[in-house]
Design a protein around this motif. Structure first.
Motif, PDB file in Angstrom:
ATOM      1  N   CYS A   1       0.819  -1.215   0.000  1.00 26.74           N
ATOM      2  CA  CYS A   1       0.000   0.000   0.000  1.00 26.74           C
ATOM      3  C   CYS A   1       0.853   1.265   0.000  1.00 26.74           C
ATOM      4  O   CYS A   1       0.522   2.234  -0.676  1.00 26.74           O
ATOM      5  CB  CYS A   1      -0.938  -0.001   1.203  1.00 26.74           C
ATOM      6  SG  CYS A   1      -2.237  -1.235   1.094  1.00 26.74           S
ATOM      7  N   THR A   2       1.948   1.267   0.762  1.00 24.66           N
ATOM      8  CA  THR A   2       2.749   2.487   0.842  1.00 24.66           C
ATOM      9  C   THR A   2       3.681   2.653  -0.351  1.00 24.66           C
ATOM     10  O   THR A   2       3.832   3.761  -0.860  1.00 24.66           O
ATOM     11  CB  THR A   2       3.572   2.526   2.143  1.00 24.66           C
ATOM     12  OG1 THR A   2       4.368   1.353   2.229  1.00 24.66           O
ATOM     13  CG2 THR A   2       2.682   2.645   3.346  1.00 24.66           C
TER      14      THR A   2
ATOM     15  N   GLU B   1       0.210   6.645   5.864  1.00 19.23           N
ATOM     16  CA  GLU B   1       0.110   5.712   6.983  1.00 19.23           C
ATOM     17  C   GLU B   1      -1.211   5.875   7.738  1.00 19.23           C
ATOM     18  O   GLU B   1      -1.803   4.889   8.179  1.00 19.23           O
ATOM     19  CB  GLU B   1       1.284   5.911   7.932  1.00 19.23           C
ATOM     20  CG  GLU B   1       1.350   4.847   8.998  1.00 19.23           C
ATOM     21  CD  GLU B   1       2.615   4.931   9.820  1.00 19.23           C
ATOM     22  OE1 GLU B   1       2.646   4.274  10.868  1.00 19.23           O
ATOM     23  OE2 GLU B   1       3.548   5.627   9.429  1.00 19.23           O
ATOM     24  N   SER B   2      -1.693   7.085   7.886  1.00 18.71           N
ATOM     25  CA  SER B   2      -2.956   7.303   8.605  1.00 18.71           C
ATOM     26  C   SER B   2      -4.132   6.660   7.856  1.00 18.71           C
ATOM     27  O   SER B   2      -5.010   6.058   8.475  1.00 18.71           O
ATOM     28  CB  SER B   2      -3.200   8.788   8.809  1.00 18.71           C
ATOM     29  OG  SER B   2      -3.264   9.448   7.558  1.00 18.71           O
ATOM     30  N   LYS B   3      -4.134   6.767   6.530  1.00 20.50           N
ATOM     31  CA  LYS B   3      -5.193   6.123   5.747  1.00 20.50           C
ATOM     32  C   LYS B   3      -5.074   4.614   5.811  1.00 20.50           C
ATOM     33  O   LYS B   3      -6.076   3.907   5.873  1.00 20.50           O
ATOM     34  CB  LYS B   3      -5.142   6.586   4.290  1.00 20.50           C
ATOM     35  CG  LYS B   3      -5.646   7.981   4.086  1.00 20.50           C
ATOM     36  CD  LYS B   3      -5.714   8.319   2.632  1.00 20.50           C
ATOM     37  CE  LYS B   3      -6.264   9.725   2.452  1.00 20.50           C
ATOM     38  NZ  LYS B   3      -6.397  10.082   1.039  1.00 20.50           N
ATOM     39  N   PHE B   4      -3.829   4.105   5.799  1.00 23.10           N
ATOM     40  CA  PHE B   4      -3.635   2.664   5.898  1.00 23.10           C
ATOM     41  C   PHE B   4      -4.181   2.146   7.213  1.00 23.10           C
ATOM     42  O   PHE B   4      -4.856   1.118   7.249  1.00 23.10           O
ATOM     43  CB  PHE B   4      -2.147   2.307   5.758  1.00 23.10           C
ATOM     44  CG  PHE B   4      -1.878   0.846   5.915  1.00 23.10           C
ATOM     45  CD1 PHE B   4      -2.068  -0.015   4.854  1.00 23.10           C
ATOM     46  CD2 PHE B   4      -1.456   0.326   7.128  1.00 23.10           C
ATOM     47  CE1 PHE B   4      -1.839  -1.370   4.995  1.00 23.10           C
ATOM     48  CE2 PHE B   4      -1.223  -1.021   7.283  1.00 23.10           C
ATOM     49  CZ  PHE B   4      -1.415  -1.875   6.212  1.00 23.10           C
TER      50      PHE B   4
ATOM     51  N   LEU C   1       3.514 -13.827  -1.597  1.00 27.88           N
ATOM     52  CA  LEU C   1       4.078 -13.840  -2.945  1.00 27.88           C
ATOM     53  C   LEU C   1       3.425 -12.798  -3.845  1.00 27.88           C
ATOM     54  O   LEU C   1       4.107 -12.131  -4.634  1.00 27.88           O
ATOM     55  CB  LEU C   1       3.949 -15.229  -3.557  1.00 27.88           C
ATOM     56  CG  LEU C   1       4.807 -16.321  -2.917  1.00 27.88           C
ATOM     57  CD1 LEU C   1       4.482 -17.681  -3.540  1.00 27.88           C
ATOM     58  CD2 LEU C   1       6.275 -16.009  -3.050  1.00 27.88           C
ATOM     59  N   LEU C   2       2.121 -12.636  -3.726  1.00 26.56           N
ATOM     60  CA  LEU C   2       1.414 -11.653  -4.549  1.00 26.56           C
ATOM     61  C   LEU C   2       1.853 -10.229  -4.216  1.00 26.56           C
ATOM     62  O   LEU C   2       2.155  -9.444  -5.118  1.00 26.56           O
ATOM     63  CB  LEU C   2      -0.098 -11.796  -4.357  1.00 26.56           C
ATOM     64  CG  LEU C   2      -0.953 -10.823  -5.156  1.00 26.56           C
ATOM     65  CD1 LEU C   2      -0.840 -11.125  -6.638  1.00 26.56           C
ATOM     66  CD2 LEU C   2      -2.395 -10.899  -4.696  1.00 26.56           C
ATOM     67  N   THR C   3       1.922  -9.892  -2.936  1.00 25.60           N
ATOM     68  CA  THR C   3       2.313  -8.527  -2.569  1.00 25.60           C
ATOM     69  C   THR C   3       3.754  -8.234  -2.966  1.00 25.60           C
ATOM     70  O   THR C   3       4.055  -7.163  -3.487  1.00 25.60           O
ATOM     71  CB  THR C   3       2.113  -8.270  -1.062  1.00 25.60           C
ATOM     72  OG1 THR C   3       2.837  -9.239  -0.317  1.00 25.60           O
ATOM     73  CG2 THR C   3       0.662  -8.294  -0.683  1.00 25.60           C
ATOM     74  N   MET C   4       4.660  -9.195  -2.754  1.00 27.50           N
ATOM     75  CA  MET C   4       6.055  -8.972  -3.140  1.00 27.50           C
ATOM     76  C   MET C   4       6.187  -8.845  -4.657  1.00 27.50           C
ATOM     77  O   MET C   4       6.954  -8.017  -5.149  1.00 27.50           O
ATOM     78  CB  MET C   4       6.942 -10.105  -2.624  1.00 27.50           C
ATOM     79  CG  MET C   4       7.148 -10.104  -1.133  1.00 27.50           C
ATOM     80  SD  MET C   4       8.001  -8.613  -0.587  1.00 27.50           S
ATOM     81  CE  MET C   4       6.805  -7.966   0.552  1.00 27.50           C
TER      82      MET C   4
ATOM     83  N   HIS D   1       7.180  -5.492  -9.355  1.00 27.34           N
ATOM     84  CA  HIS D   1       6.681  -5.015 -10.651  1.00 27.34           C
ATOM     85  C   HIS D   1       6.605  -3.495 -10.673  1.00 27.34           C
ATOM     86  O   HIS D   1       6.959  -2.853 -11.667  1.00 27.34           O
ATOM     87  CB  HIS D   1       5.305  -5.619 -10.941  1.00 27.34           C
ATOM     88  CG  HIS D   1       4.696  -5.107 -12.196  1.00 27.34           C
ATOM     89  ND1 HIS D   1       3.801  -4.067 -12.209  1.00 27.34           N
ATOM     90  CD2 HIS D   1       4.868  -5.473 -13.490  1.00 27.34           C
ATOM     91  CE1 HIS D   1       3.431  -3.818 -13.444  1.00 27.34           C
ATOM     92  NE2 HIS D   1       4.073  -4.665 -14.246  1.00 27.34           N
ATOM     93  N   SER D   2       6.163  -2.903  -9.580  1.00 26.94           N
ATOM     94  CA  SER D   2       6.055  -1.455  -9.495  1.00 26.94           C
ATOM     95  C   SER D   2       7.422  -0.787  -9.622  1.00 26.94           C
ATOM     96  O   SER D   2       7.585   0.193 -10.355  1.00 26.94           O
ATOM     97  CB  SER D   2       5.403  -1.065  -8.168  1.00 26.94           C
ATOM     98  OG  SER D   2       5.425   0.322  -7.993  1.00 26.94           O
TER      99      SER D   2
END
Length: 142
Positions: A5-6, A13-16, A97-100, A105-106
């Motif tokens: 997310c970040t 961070e506040s929205k997270f 695995l998906l988040t990493m 990719h980003s």
């Protein structure tokens, strides 16, 4: 999930904390309490163990079955517990695995975009983002 997310979506961070972290905590707690109360307590699987300092899905007394001893608690098949355990571990591995993969990719996409802008002459070699990219490449050996 926090780093996804970040780093990828530039979420503050506040929205997270408000929109992701607290709902995830509530969901995890509800699933943990719901599964344990439904599966373990109803089937009398949550019993003391001779090897663990806490109650685990186990028969009590250890090694008994309902056929041998009518007083046995939890002597039923514990296959549902292990299936649930493996599904939980599989889901955790999939999310990791998906988040990493999305984070990598980003960063690769941003690197290609910066190098294309340098090649087209739209940004100079002294640009702050390009300097940061080169520093990161030197540090990681990429």
């Amino acid at each position: 999930i926090y780093y996804l997310c970040t780093l990828r979506y530039n979420m503050q961070e506040s929205k997270f904390r408000c929109y992701v972290e607290i709902p995830l905590y509530i969901t995890t707690l509800a699933i943990a309490i719901g599964v344990s109360s439904e599966t373990f307590i109803e089937q009398k699987l949550l019993n003391p163990s001779p090897t663990a300092p806490y109650c685990i899905p186990n028969s009590y007394p250890v090694g008994c079955s309902l056929d041998d001893n009518p007083e046995c608690r939890g002597g039923v098949d514990q296959g549902s517990f292990w299936a649930l355990y493996l599904c939980t571990m599989g889901a955790a591995l999939f999310i990791l695995l998906l988040t990493m993969s999305l984070i990598i990719h980003s960063f690769c996409r941003n690197e290609r975009r910066l190098l294309k802008l340098v090649k087209d002459g739209q940004i100079q070699d002294e640009d702050e983002k390009l300097v940061d990219l080169k520093h990161a490449q030197e540090q990681t050996g990429i």
